[in-house]
Scaffold this active site. Structure first.
Site, PDB file in Angstrom:
ATOM      1  CB  VAL A   1      -0.979   0.042   1.580  1.00 21.84           C
ATOM      2  CG1 VAL A   1      -1.574   1.246   1.819  1.00 21.84           C
ATOM      3  CG2 VAL A   1      -1.961  -1.018   0.626  1.00 21.84           C
ATOM      4  CB  ALA A   2       4.039   1.954   1.377  1.00 29.11           C
TER       5      ALA A   2
ATOM      6  CG  ASP B   1      -7.251  22.455 -44.776  1.00 29.52           C
ATOM      7  OD1 ASP B   1      -7.566  22.218 -45.966  1.00 29.52           O
ATOM      8  OD2 ASP B   1      -7.449  23.553 -46.078  1.00 29.52           O
TER       9      ASP B   1
ATOM     10  CD  GLU C   1      -2.505   4.452  -2.439  1.00 26.19           C
ATOM     11  OE1 GLU C   1      -3.032   2.865  -1.924  1.00 26.19           O
ATOM     12  OE2 GLU C   1      -2.371   5.005  -1.974  1.00 26.19           O
TER      13      GLU C   1
ATOM     14  CB  THR D   1      -2.884  15.210   3.124  1.00 23.29           C
ATOM     15  OG1 THR D   1      -1.478  14.051   2.820  1.00 23.29           O
ATOM     16  CG2 THR D   1      -3.287  14.493   4.328  1.00 23.29           C
TER      17      THR D   1
ATOM     18  CG  ASP E   1      -2.598  23.522 -46.092  1.00 23.98           C
ATOM     19  OD1 ASP E   1      -1.865  23.613 -46.640  1.00 23.98           O
ATOM     20  OD2 ASP E   1      -3.647  22.982 -46.577  1.00 23.98           O
TER      21      ASP E   1
ATOM     22  CD  GLU F   1       3.395   7.747   1.639  1.00 21.59           C
ATOM     23  OE1 GLU F   1       3.600   6.307   0.501  1.00 21.59           O
ATOM     24  OE2 GLU F   1       2.730   7.947   1.567  1.00 21.59           O
TER      25      GLU F   1
END
Length: 883
Positions: free
Chosen positions: A291-292, A608, A296, A707, A338, A677
């Protein structure tokens, strides 16, 4: 051009026809006549040849496109994070992560459901009904029911419904959607056909083009997918889209993150057990590491940053249909543009007016008056040939009164494409006056004098011819203007156009847009090469290119390009100069885009017309004109310019570079928090549980999804760094993540943040009398432990503030961009602090996240952390700048 009139499998194929063979033979081969088919025969042929419509391909593709948004590598990482959160017992956060995945997937899906409609858009160029001769009478039948052998009735304002060969009459056709040429072309049934390609044939008209003048009958020889527009549709559908540079890099980053997370999680599972943890505790520990390591917030941040770039480019005049196209523009190394309407204003303008002797006219009044008389255009309504409208504007600027022109006209000898001139007879102050204009080589032989009664000698004729060549060499469209007075209306054109007085020469040009030169200069300073790819004349295009600063080191015509083998084309494109490709066919543009891409270039191709659609799809970034562009080009492109301006492309390049830089900034910001983390879990494992977990899984998720998110989004809106457009384009292989970024993220800011976080954790524990191995599950030490993990959480938040300010620049100092120039970041930091305070001090959130209120001395200890983290990175950047 040879066309196969294919049938359904059960029916024999129609014979091959050569549309450019003599009319009698073509009518015989098509088994028809000048009066067309019978209704019965037309119905039979419709069963054989099928409807005159472009085939649609495939069924609904949106379910697969939507599914792809949820199995993207980053999305898979989020699914893993959600599953781990569910396993860890944090159901609410698992549901929240799933919500983030669904929200981002839907956002990306909506943003990307704009393209893949080129074939449908091509169908808009076919008229609903078409006048044809059947049973010897004019019938208005649905255009989809036209068949080979039908004889069309073409008149001014009609859109040509199928490819056809003129049988009789003359029409002026606007074929710009196929050829790219802005000037209408003349098609005559009895013209001599010596054109090198079918598109330039003077006897053929093509589906989707528009008759702007004249009338004619034409026999249909190709319908549906066998037409020129159908062939282009087939090219478009065969050209697939590829991943953009950013999409490739994000995928690589995602797999890199996944690899690191899985290796770290699995690798430290036995380490936790060897350190004395039970297998269940070691598994929880491994889940925490995974998870660290999963950021996410990375996927929503990238998606929303690109969406912000889309909004920013829309304000600058560029509508982006594909999120990743924002970044692709920023990595562009070559722009193929062009000419008409992109480099120029798409409005003819009188550039020079010269006397018969070659001098600039001191008094242009007489020539302006003759031009005003010798015209059928209407300046007030804006109707008529663009060249004639430009001449009328010039006459009006010279003070010529135009209101009585039609009332004063006594005779009109319309423009004849074979004679290349036109004349009028007008009553001017009760005097009959003939006014003539046209190609110099056609008008000059009918002139005998110049103003003042000076004879037009051979020497003077030679000087005039030299002047015409000189003006043509400056990319001017040159017309000669003459007049004479007569006593009565001439009996014939030949009588009228004789013994004329040559008033002088007029030179017209479609002038460059004034802002383009500066935009081209910006391209060159940014290391971007600009090639011109146009359907126009090579001399004209090269001159316009040079006027705006494009090198035009070589001019290659479509015919010459067709003879170039692949190695020689690659050599020409990589020689370092800038090339003008003139008279480019659809396959030419596609071939140029392929060659550039094979040479490692990131190509932006403008266009175009319908003929541009395949190349727009093949290029890394297709840029269509929103004002003068066809719907087909807009559908095939990924960017549509609302002002048809080359300068807007350069603004898009600048915006794309800024967006990519900002993606790197928030990736750096997110990566920097992986170390603080992960370190607590490593410390927990290495100590064998003697040191309790300094950070919980829920607190990590609160950082990654709470955060961290708003400051990361704010970094996606960071203003451009100084010198953004003086850098060379980055290499196609250069990734989002670089060694320098990892050094800053993990080796400097991450490592220092990790030390500061652990310092805060141990400071709180030791202040409460803790020692290694002490039980923190109950009593006073449990309260201290809650405060210690909360201190770790708060310390990461404070370090995030320093990381956010450090991430704002890649090399320059923070002072160079200003401390307060990104107000969104200041707001994001304020939210971050408020969110962290809520988790720390609100009882319901304390129970959910395992936090406790912090004493004032702990907060005071953390106040210097942002400055320390930012200062360390600022010192690193200062050192590298000096080196």
């Amino acid at each position: 051009m040879t066309t196969h009139l294919r049938t359904k499998p059960a029916v024999a194929e129609a014979p091959l026809v050569d549309a450019r063979e003599p009319v009698a033979r073509l009518l015989r081969d098509l088994r028809t006549g000048p009066s067309g088919l019978t209704a019965r025969e037309a119905a039979r042929r419709l069963q054989v040849s099928g409807p005159n419509a472009l085939p649609s391909h495939g069924g609904p593709k949106w379910p697969l496109a939507l599914l792809r948004q949820f199995v993207h590598p980053l999305a898979l990482l989020l699914w893993v994070a959600g599953g781990l959160a569910w396993v860890a017992g944090t159901t609410n956060l698992a549901v929240a992560i799933a919500g983030v995945i669904l929200l981002n997937g839907l956002l990306a899906f909506v943003q990307e459901q704009q393209a893949e409609k080129a074939v449908e858009a091509l169908g808009k160029y076919l008229p609903d009904r078409a006048p044809v001769l059947r049973d010897g009478q004019v019938w208005h039948v649905p255009a989809t029911e036209l068949v080979p052998g039908d004889v069309l009735v073409l008149e001014e304002g009609n859109r040509v419904p199928a490819d056809a060969r003129l049988v009789d009459g003359t029409v002026d056709v606007d074929a710009s959607m196929l050829t790219g040429e802005s000037v209408p072309v003349t098609r005559m049934a009895d013209a001599h056909d010596d054109a090198s390609r079918a598109l330039d044939s003077p006897v053929l008209v093509f589906s989707g083009t528009v008759c702007v003048a004249g009338s004619a009958h034409a026999v249909v020889y190709a319908t549906g997918r066998h037409t020129e527009i159908g062939r282009i549709a087939s090219l478009s559908t065969r050209v697939g889209r590829e991943e953009s540079p950013l999409e490739r890099q994000v995928r690589r980053v995602a797999w890199l993150i996944a690899l690191v997370a899985v290796v770290v999680g699995i690798g430290f599972l036995p380490l936790g057990w060897l350190a004395g943890l039970s297998w269940s505790a070691a598994f929880v520990f491994a889940i925490g590491l995974l998870v660290a390591n999963v950021p996410e917030g990375l996927l929503p941040t990238i998606t929303l940053a690109l969406a912000a770039g889309v909004r920013s480019m829309a304000k600058a005049g560029a509508l982006v249909k594909r999120l990743s196209a924002v970044e692709t523009l920023g990595s562009t190394t070559v722009i193929c543009t062009d000419k008409t309407g992109t480099l120029t204003r798409n409005a003819m303008h009188v550039e020079e007016a010269r006397s018969a002797t070659g001098d600039l006219l001191a008094d242009p009044g007489p020539m302006a008056a003759a031009l005003a008389r010798c015209s059928t255009a209407d300046l007030k309504s804006g109707s008529g040939d663009p060249t004639e409208l430009a001449l009328l504007r010039y006459a009006a600027e010279q003070g010529v009164e135009l209101s009585t022109r039609d009332a004063d006209r006594k005779a009109l000898y319309a423009f004849d494409p074979r004679l290349k001139r036109m004349s009028t007879v007008d009553s001017v102050a009760n005097v009959l006056q003939i006014s003539t204009k046209g190609a110099p080589e056609q008008v000059l032989p009918h002139c005998s004098v110049v103003p003042g009664g000076i004879p037009l000698t051979e020497e003077l004729r030679a000087r005039i011819t030299e002047q015409v060549d000189a003006m043509a060499g400056r990319a001017l469209r040159v017309l000669a203007v003459a007049r004479r007075e007569v006593s009565s209306v001439p009996g014939s054109r030949e009588e009228a156009e004789t013994d004329l007085c040559l008033l002088g020469l007029i030179g017209l040009v479609d002038p460059p847009r004034p802002e383009v030169a500066a935009a081209v200069a910006d391209c060159h300073s940014a290391g971007i090469t600009v090639h011109v790819v146009t359907g126009d004349n090579g001399l004209t295009a090269a001159e316009i290119a040079r006027r705006v600063g494009i090198g035009a080191d070589r001019v290659i015509s479509g015919e010459e390009l067709g003879r170039l083998p692949e190695p020689e084309l690659d050599e020409a494109l990589t020689a370092g100069g800038e090339i003008v490709f003139s008279r480019a066919a659809p396959e030419d543009k596609l071939r140029i885009a392929d060659a550039l891409r094979s040479c490692g270039e990131v190509v932006a191709m403008t266009g175009d017309g319908v003929n541009d659609a395949p190349a727009l799809r093949r290029a890394d970034i297709g840029v269509a004109m929103g004002v003068g562009g066809t719907d087909v080009a807009k559908e095939a492109a990924t960017v549509v310019l609302t002002d048809d301006n080359f300068a807007t492309i350069v603004a898009g390049v600048r915006e794309g570079r800024r967006v990519f830089d900002n993606v790197r900034k928030f990736v750096l910001y997110i990566f920097a928090h992986a170390v603080p983390e992960v370190l607590p879990f490593l410390l927990f494992a290495v100590s064998g549980g003697m040191i309790p977990l300094p950070l919980t899984v829920l607190q990590i998720l609160a950082i990654d999804l709470g955060t961290e998110t708003l400051p990361a989004l704010a970094l996606g809106r960071e203003p451009a760094e100084p010198g953004l457009m003086t850098r060379r384009p980055r290499r196609r292989s250069e990734g989002v993540v670089t060694g320098r970024m990892l050094l800053r993220a993990w080796g400097i800011m991450g490592l220092l943040s990790g030390v500061l976080v652990l310092g805060a954790f141990f400071a709180v524990l030791y202040a409460a009398g803790w020692h290694p191995g002490a039980d923190v599950s109950s009593g006073a030490l449990h309260t201290a432990y809650l405060q210690a993990t909360t201190a770790s959480f708060a310390a990461i938040v404070f370090c995030q503030i320093g990381t956010a300010f450090a991430s704002r620049t890649e090399r320059v100092s923070l002072r160079a961009v200003g401390l307060t120039t990104n107000r969104l970041l200041l707001g994001g930091i304020a939210f971050e602090l408020a969110f962290a305070a809520a988790l720390i001090y609100l009882p319901p959130l304390q129970d959910l996240f395992g936090t406790a209120a912090l004493p004032a001395w702990v907060i005071a200890m953390m106040l210097p952390m942002p400055v320390l983290v930012w200062g360390a990175d600022e010192l690193f950047r200062w050192t590298t700048r000096r080196q």
